[in-house]
Design a protein around this motif. Structure first.
Motif, PDB file in Angstrom:
ATOM      1  N   THR A   1       0.832  -1.209   0.000  1.00 16.52           N
ATOM      2  CA  THR A   1       0.000   0.000   0.000  1.00 16.52           C
ATOM      3  C   THR A   1       0.864   1.255   0.000  1.00 16.52           C
ATOM      4  OG1 THR A   1      -1.768  -1.146   1.203  1.00 16.52           O
ATOM      5  CG2 THR A   1      -1.786   1.264   1.254  1.00 16.52           C
ATOM      6  N   ALA A   2       1.889   1.262   0.878  1.00 20.96           N
ATOM      7  CA  ALA A   2       2.788   2.417   0.942  1.00 20.96           C
ATOM      8  C   ALA A   2       3.522   2.625  -0.370  1.00 20.96           C
ATOM      9  CB  ALA A   2       3.784   2.233   2.084  1.00 20.96           C
ATOM     10  N   ASN A   3       3.931   1.537  -0.994  1.00 19.18           N
ATOM     11  CA  ASN A   3       4.721   1.664  -2.215  1.00 19.18           C
ATOM     12  C   ASN A   3       3.878   1.946  -3.451  1.00 19.18           C
ATOM     13  OD1 ASN A   3       7.626   1.253  -1.507  1.00 19.18           O
ATOM     14  ND2 ASN A   3       6.766  -0.553  -0.532  1.00 19.18           N
ATOM     15  N   VAL A   4       2.600   1.594  -3.407  1.00 21.36           N
ATOM     16  CA  VAL A   4       1.691   2.049  -4.477  1.00 21.36           C
ATOM     17  C   VAL A   4       1.604   3.567  -4.451  1.00 21.36           C
ATOM     18  CG1 VAL A   4      -0.731   2.126  -5.181  1.00 21.36           C
ATOM     19  CG2 VAL A   4       0.343  -0.065  -4.684  1.00 21.36           C
ATOM     20  N   ALA A   5       1.534   4.128  -3.243  1.00 20.53           N
ATOM     21  CA  ALA A   5       1.519   5.589  -3.107  1.00 20.53           C
ATOM     22  C   ALA A   5       2.801   6.200  -3.666  1.00 20.53           C
ATOM     23  CB  ALA A   5       1.344   5.975  -1.643  1.00 20.53           C
ATOM     24  N   LYS A   6       3.932   5.608  -3.319  1.00 13.59           N
ATOM     25  CA  LYS A   6       5.219   6.112  -3.818  1.00 13.59           C
ATOM     26  C   LYS A   6       5.289   6.043  -5.336  1.00 13.59           C
ATOM     27  CE  LYS A   6       8.350   5.081   0.036  1.00 13.59           C
ATOM     28  NZ  LYS A   6       9.570   4.334   0.420  1.00 13.59           N
ATOM     29  N   MET A   7       4.943   4.886  -5.868  1.00 12.84           N
ATOM     30  CA  MET A   7       5.083   4.669  -7.302  1.00 12.84           C
ATOM     31  C   MET A   7       4.180   5.583  -8.104  1.00 12.84           C
ATOM     32  SD  MET A   7       4.577   1.091  -9.392  1.00 12.84           S
ATOM     33  CE  MET A   7       2.828   1.023  -9.002  1.00 12.84           C
ATOM     34  N   GLY A   8       2.957   5.799  -7.602  1.00 13.48           N
ATOM     35  CA  GLY A   8       1.988   6.539  -8.396  1.00 13.48           C
ATOM     36  C   GLY A   8       2.072   8.042  -8.296  1.00 13.48           C
ATOM     37  N   LEU A   9       2.488   8.577  -7.131  1.00  9.75           N
ATOM     38  CA  LEU A   9       2.323  10.011  -6.907  1.00  9.75           C
ATOM     39  C   LEU A   9       3.572  10.768  -6.477  1.00  9.75           C
ATOM     40  CD1 LEU A   9      -1.118   9.857  -5.049  1.00  9.75           C
ATOM     41  CD2 LEU A   9      -0.716  10.629  -7.387  1.00  9.75           C
ATOM     42  N   VAL A  10       4.564  10.099  -5.906  1.00  5.23           N
ATOM     43  CA  VAL A  10       5.690  10.839  -5.332  1.00  5.23           C
ATOM     44  C   VAL A  10       6.519  11.536  -6.407  1.00  5.23           C
ATOM     45  CG1 VAL A  10       7.805  10.631  -3.965  1.00  5.23           C
ATOM     46  CG2 VAL A  10       5.744   9.440  -3.251  1.00  5.23           C
ATOM     47  N   TRP A  11       6.612  10.951  -7.592  1.00  7.40           N
ATOM     48  CA  TRP A  11       7.374  11.631  -8.648  1.00  7.40           C
ATOM     49  C   TRP A  11       6.703  12.955  -9.020  1.00  7.40           C
ATOM     50  CZ3 TRP A  11       5.465  12.665 -13.587  1.00  7.40           C
ATOM     51  CH2 TRP A  11       4.256  12.046 -13.921  1.00  7.40           C
ATOM     52  N   LEU A  12       5.357  12.991  -8.964  1.00 11.73           N
ATOM     53  CA  LEU A  12       4.651  14.251  -9.219  1.00 11.73           C
ATOM     54  C   LEU A  12       4.913  15.254  -8.093  1.00 11.73           C
ATOM     55  CD1 LEU A  12       1.183  12.942 -10.486  1.00 11.73           C
ATOM     56  CD2 LEU A  12       2.894  14.183 -11.819  1.00 11.73           C
ATOM     57  N   ILE A  13       4.974  14.753  -6.860  1.00 12.38           N
ATOM     58  CA  ILE A  13       5.286  15.634  -5.735  1.00 12.38           C
ATOM     59  C   ILE A  13       6.667  16.246  -5.905  1.00 12.38           C
ATOM     60  CG2 ILE A  13       5.805  15.631  -3.253  1.00 12.38           C
ATOM     61  CD1 ILE A  13       3.542  13.596  -2.904  1.00 12.38           C
ATOM     62  N   GLY A  14       7.637  15.435  -6.344  1.00 10.42           N
ATOM     63  CA  GLY A  14       8.978  15.952  -6.584  1.00 10.42           C
ATOM     64  C   GLY A  14       9.002  17.051  -7.629  1.00 10.42           C
ATOM     65  N   MET A  15       8.241  16.875  -8.706  1.00  9.10           N
ATOM     66  CA  MET A  15       8.140  17.915  -9.739  1.00  9.10           C
ATOM     67  C   MET A  15       7.520  19.187  -9.168  1.00  9.10           C
ATOM     68  SD  MET A  15       9.291  16.604 -12.684  1.00  9.10           S
ATOM     69  CE  MET A  15       8.450  17.438 -14.042  1.00  9.10           C
ATOM     70  N   LEU A  16       6.497  19.013  -8.316  1.00 10.82           N
ATOM     71  CA  LEU A  16       5.826  20.147  -7.681  1.00 10.82           C
ATOM     72  C   LEU A  16       6.806  20.923  -6.792  1.00 10.82           C
ATOM     73  CD1 LEU A  16       2.982  21.485  -7.152  1.00 10.82           C
ATOM     74  CD2 LEU A  16       2.855  20.019  -5.146  1.00 10.82           C
ATOM     75  N   VAL A  17       7.634  20.197  -6.050  1.00 11.09           N
ATOM     76  CA  VAL A  17       8.615  20.838  -5.172  1.00 11.09           C
ATOM     77  C   VAL A  17       9.591  21.689  -5.984  1.00 11.09           C
ATOM     78  CG1 VAL A  17      10.584  20.389  -3.650  1.00 11.09           C
ATOM     79  CG2 VAL A  17       8.436  19.144  -3.315  1.00 11.09           C
ATOM     80  N   ASP A  18      10.117  21.144  -7.099  1.00 10.90           N
ATOM     81  CA  ASP A  18      11.055  21.902  -7.925  1.00 10.90           C
ATOM     82  C   ASP A  18      10.390  23.123  -8.559  1.00 10.90           C
ATOM     83  OD1 ASP A  18      13.330  20.458  -7.440  1.00 10.90           O
ATOM     84  OD2 ASP A  18      13.078  19.116  -9.155  1.00 10.90           O
ATOM     85  N   ARG A  19       9.114  22.984  -8.914  1.00 14.92           N
ATOM     86  CA  ARG A  19       8.427  24.076  -9.590  1.00 14.92           C
ATOM     87  C   ARG A  19       8.112  25.233  -8.651  1.00 14.92           C
ATOM     88  NH1 ARG A  19       2.917  23.540 -13.309  1.00 14.92           N
ATOM     89  NH2 ARG A  19       2.749  25.751 -13.849  1.00 14.92           N
ATOM     90  N   HIS A  20       7.695  24.916  -7.420  1.00 13.51           N
ATOM     91  CA  HIS A  20       7.236  25.958  -6.497  1.00 13.51           C
ATOM     92  C   HIS A  20       8.225  26.260  -5.377  1.00 13.51           C
ATOM     93  CE1 HIS A  20       3.264  26.192  -8.338  1.00 13.51           C
ATOM     94  NE2 HIS A  20       3.242  24.864  -8.362  1.00 13.51           N
ATOM     95  N   ALA A  21       9.399  25.618  -5.386  1.00 14.58           N
ATOM     96  CA  ALA A  21      10.493  25.840  -4.440  1.00 14.58           C
ATOM     97  C   ALA A  21      10.273  25.037  -3.158  1.00 14.58           C
ATOM     98  CB  ALA A  21      10.678  27.315  -4.101  1.00 14.58           C
ATOM     99  N   PRO A  22      11.314  24.350  -2.699  1.00 15.48           N
ATOM    100  CA  PRO A  22      11.210  23.545  -1.474  1.00 15.48           C
ATOM    101  C   PRO A  22      10.747  24.352  -0.268  1.00 15.48           C
ATOM    102  CG  PRO A  22      13.233  23.024  -2.650  1.00 15.48           C
ATOM    103  CD  PRO A  22      12.631  24.200  -3.351  1.00 15.48           C
ATOM    104  N   LYS A  23      11.250  25.564  -0.139  1.00 15.29           N
ATOM    105  CA  LYS A  23      10.891  26.401   1.012  1.00 15.29           C
ATOM    106  C   LYS A  23       9.384  26.643   1.089  1.00 15.29           C
ATOM    107  CE  LYS A  23      10.830  31.315   1.911  1.00 15.29           C
ATOM    108  NZ  LYS A  23      11.302  32.633   1.445  1.00 15.29           N
ATOM    109  N   ARG A  24       8.741  26.864  -0.041  1.00 11.89           N
ATOM    110  CA  ARG A  24       7.310  27.161  -0.064  1.00 11.89           C
ATOM    111  C   ARG A  24       6.457  25.932   0.179  1.00 11.89           C
ATOM    112  NH1 ARG A  24       6.531  31.103  -5.349  1.00 11.89           N
ATOM    113  NH2 ARG A  24       7.677  32.918  -4.561  1.00 11.89           N
ATOM    114  N   THR A  25       6.887  24.789  -0.327  1.00 16.48           N
ATOM    115  CA  THR A  25       6.045  23.589  -0.267  1.00 16.48           C
ATOM    116  C   THR A  25       6.171  22.828   1.048  1.00 16.48           C
ATOM    117  OG1 THR A  25       7.802  22.374  -1.422  1.00 16.48           O
ATOM    118  CG2 THR A  25       6.011  23.257  -2.769  1.00 16.48           C
ATOM    119  N   LEU A  26       7.340  22.897   1.707  1.00 13.82           N
ATOM    120  CA  LEU A  26       7.568  22.100   2.912  1.00 13.82           C
ATOM    121  C   LEU A  26       6.506  22.309   3.994  1.00 13.82           C
ATOM    122  CD1 LEU A  26       9.294  20.100   4.502  1.00 13.82           C
ATOM    123  CD2 LEU A  26      10.764  22.014   5.198  1.00 13.82           C
TER     124      LEU A  26
END
Length: 397
Positions: free
Chosen positions: A254-279
């Motif tokens: 279950t945890a790894n389905v979450a990682k596989m499906g969505l975490v790469w999008l979260i990483g893109m979001l962090v780079d786009r909006h800056a780590p400081k803002r998203t954390l």
């Protein structure tokens, strides 16, 4: 590939350890001591700045130090497999695992600094959020495969032998993962410009870097509190809700389905909006992830936390890692990263022990509620503390 292969193997440790300790009758305090044995990393962290200065290229040092780091995991598995023939009592096995984890964490003290320097030398700041997300997502995919293997092992071998085979499998695969680090193109570190280890210059460089000191505070709070609660949510599931040992495989999937499906999008979001803002907003997500296990006394709530808690933790790490790796200049990385490793491992040690003591003293769901409120308060606190950081990737190393 390094993180992906390590995820493939380390999933076995995650699957085996908590059900194994529960099966052996370990108390919450003992579980906290074993999962919080990272205080043993401090000697290695003290000496690492001297060792790492001898290597402009870190990958060979990283590869070699991981051999004694991972070996105790394999020895835990071998010890479990030999326990029936030697007629070892459960209490002895709990103490044996504690000793092996202390040795494992001792050598972990020599691993953290070259690992971070290696990553910083290979990946530019502008891509660290997305690469963290990609590694979590690909790691999630291979961890699902590992979970299925683990489920088969847990279902086809008697307890505790199944846990022993799982730990041996985890050891072999995790060690093989570090072969991948030898193939990356790494920029040499200018070690000749680095301050002498633990010198006045090194300490002052850290002390005057107020941005990094503030980020260290957030690191301590995150890794010491919310990052640790997942193990105790699983203990709650096995001990209070009486979930079967095989459930750890499906929780991991279950945890790894979450990682596989969505975490790469979260990483893109962090780079786009800056780590400081998203954390800060990931801390809100962390608090919300605990709501199911606070409100509902049902195994499905544990599965819900496995899914949403994984997303919350992965998102926070995808935002926090670029900040911690990117603030120091290349010549100050050894000193700054040593401070980061010390703070992180003090949090890894203090957090599980404190939470274990609380879980022995008051009901699990009350502990989860307290931590949810604390994590929610981290959102405005983080905004204020990190307000002096830049939003621009080019302002980091």
């Amino acid at each position: 590939m390094l993180d992906t292969m390590f995820s493939f193997g380390w999933t076995g440790v995650v699957m085996a350890m908590i059900p194994l300790l529960t099966f052996l009758g370990a108390t919450n305090t003992q579980i906290g001591l074993i999962t919080g044995a990272s205080f043993a990393t401090l000697p290695g962290m003290f000496f690492s700045p001297w060792i790492t200065r001898r290597f402009r290229i870190k990958k060979w040092y990283l590869f070699v130090t991981n051999i004694p780091y991972l070996l105790p995991v394999g020895l835990c598995g071998i010890g479990i497999l030999m326990s029936s023939g030697l007629d070892l009592e459960n209490s002895f096995l709990v103490n044996f695992i504690l000793v092996m984890m202390l040795i494992h964490q001792f050598f972990a003290g020599f691993v953290g600094l070259p690992h971070q320097e290696y990553i910083a030398s290979c990946v530019p700041m502008s891509h660290r959020g997305r690469f963290t997300g990609f590694s979590h997502s690909t790691g999630g995919f291979v961890s699902i495969c590992s979970s299925l293997i683990g489920a088969w092992i847990l279902g086809h071998y008697d307890k505790p032998m199944s846990f022993g085979w799982l730990l041996v499998f985890a050891w072999l695969v995790s060690q093989a993962g570090y072969v991948a680090c030898l193939f990356a193109r790494e920029r040499p570190t200018p070690v000749e410009k680095s301050p002498s280890p633990w010198s006045r210059k090194m300490i002052l460089a850290l002390w005057h870097d107020k941005r990094y000191l503030r980020a260290l505070l957030i690191t301590f709070l995150f890794y010491g509190v919310f990052f640790q609660i997942g193990n105790f949510v699983n203990v709650y599931g096995f001990r209070v809700l009486e979930m079967p040992a095989q459930a750890i495989a499906f929780l991991t999937i279950t945890a790894n389905v979450a990682k596989m499906g969505l975490v790469w999008l979260i990483g893109m979001l962090v780079d786009r909006h800056a780590p400081k803002r998203t954390l800060p907003y990931f801390f809100v997500f962390c608090a919300l992830a605990l709501v199911p296990v606070i409100v509902f006394k049902h195994p499905l709530a544990v599965y819900a936390f496995a899914f949403f808690g994984t997303l919350a933790i992965s998102g926070a790490i995808a935002a926090l890692n670029p900040i911690m790796f990117g603030i120091p200049s290349s010549e100050n990385r050894a000193g700054h990263y040593t401070a980061y490793n010390i703070v992180q491992n003090i949090a890894f040690a203090a957090g599980p022990i404190a939470i274990g003591l609380f879980c022995d003293a008051i009901p699990y769901r009350m502990v989860f509620g307290i931590i949810a409120l604390f994590t929610l308060a981290m959102c405005p606190f983080t905004k204020v503390i990190l307000s002096i950081l830049s939003d621009k990737a080019e302002d980091y190393s």
